[in-house]
Scaffold this active site. Structure first.
Site, short mmCIF file in Angstrom:
data_model
loop_
_atom_site.label_atom_id
_atom_site.label_comp_id
_atom_site.label_asym_id
_atom_site.label_seq_id
_atom_site.Cartn_x
_atom_site.Cartn_y
_atom_site.Cartn_z
N CYS A 147 0.87 -1.17 0.00
CA CYS A 147 0.00 0.00 0.00
C CYS A 147 0.91 1.22 0.00
O CYS A 147 2.13 1.09 -0.10
CB CYS A 147 -0.98 -0.01 1.17
SG CYS A 147 -0.26 0.22 2.81
N ARG A 198 -3.15 -0.62 5.52
CA ARG A 198 -3.76 -1.72 4.76
C ARG A 198 -2.82 -2.91 4.55
O ARG A 198 -3.19 -4.05 4.79
CB ARG A 198 -4.27 -1.22 3.41
CG ARG A 198 -5.40 -0.22 3.54
CD ARG A 198 -5.77 0.39 2.21
NE ARG A 198 -4.69 1.24 1.72
CZ ARG A 198 -4.66 1.80 0.52
NH1 ARG A 198 -5.65 1.58 -0.34
NH2 ARG A 198 -3.67 2.57 0.16
N ASP A 216 -9.06 2.92 2.17
CA ASP A 216 -7.87 3.41 2.85
C ASP A 216 -8.25 4.12 4.14
O ASP A 216 -8.75 5.25 4.12
CB ASP A 216 -7.10 4.37 1.94
CG ASP A 216 -5.73 4.73 2.50
OD1 ASP A 216 -5.49 4.48 3.70
OD2 ASP A 216 -4.91 5.26 1.73
#
Length: 154
Positions: A8, A14, A123
């Protein structure tokens, strides 16, 4: 041994959540000898930082151990090291492809594509919603496990 890296932007929300969840699932399935799970960032912004407190909190809430980790940045050499390079969103995929100089072996994936979706993993850095991110990751990993089974990796 198949080596998987989740990526990420910063490697604190994440990708670290996905790494911990997948590693836990691998352990629960008794497949530690088949898979190695790692994570990294496509940027340098969080290098050296530990997982975000929201990621840690969500994983603790669901009883999944947090993998001890400090954010690292992906390098071009990672393309040769890993069997699967799995990004969380379209921007990650673009940056991963730029860093590696392309994807000639077809090793770069977006996690939710394994679940038949073109959506990005939410996100939580922007949304603050770690529950949604966790749900998206579970959906993507469920599809990834199906893919691994179909392709006879397990």
């Amino acid at each position: 041994m198949k080596i998987i890296i989740f990526l990420c932007h910063g490697n604190i929300c994440r990708s670290t959540m996905c790494q911990s969840v997948m590693a836990y699932q691998v352990q629960q399935k008794g497949l530690d000898d088949i898979f190695e799970i790692e994570s990294a960032a496509t940027s340098r912004e969080e290098i050296g930082n530990t997982p975000h407190y929201g990621t840690v909190g969500k994983l603790r809430q669901v009883g999944i151990p947090v993998i001890p980790h400090r954010a690292v940045q992906m390098t071009a050499a990672d393309y040769d090291r890993y069997d699967f390079l799995i990004g969380m969103d379209d921007w990650n995929i673009k940056n991963m492809t730029r860093i590696t100089g392309g994807d000639p072996a077809g090793k770069i994936y977006k996690l939710l594509q394994f679940a038949g979706s073109s959506r990005d993993i939410a996100d939580p850095w922007y949304t603050g919603n770690f529950d949604e991110t966790y749900s998206d990751i579970l959906e993507g990993l469920e599809g990834f496990w199906r893919y691994l089974k179909e392709e006879k990796y397990i």
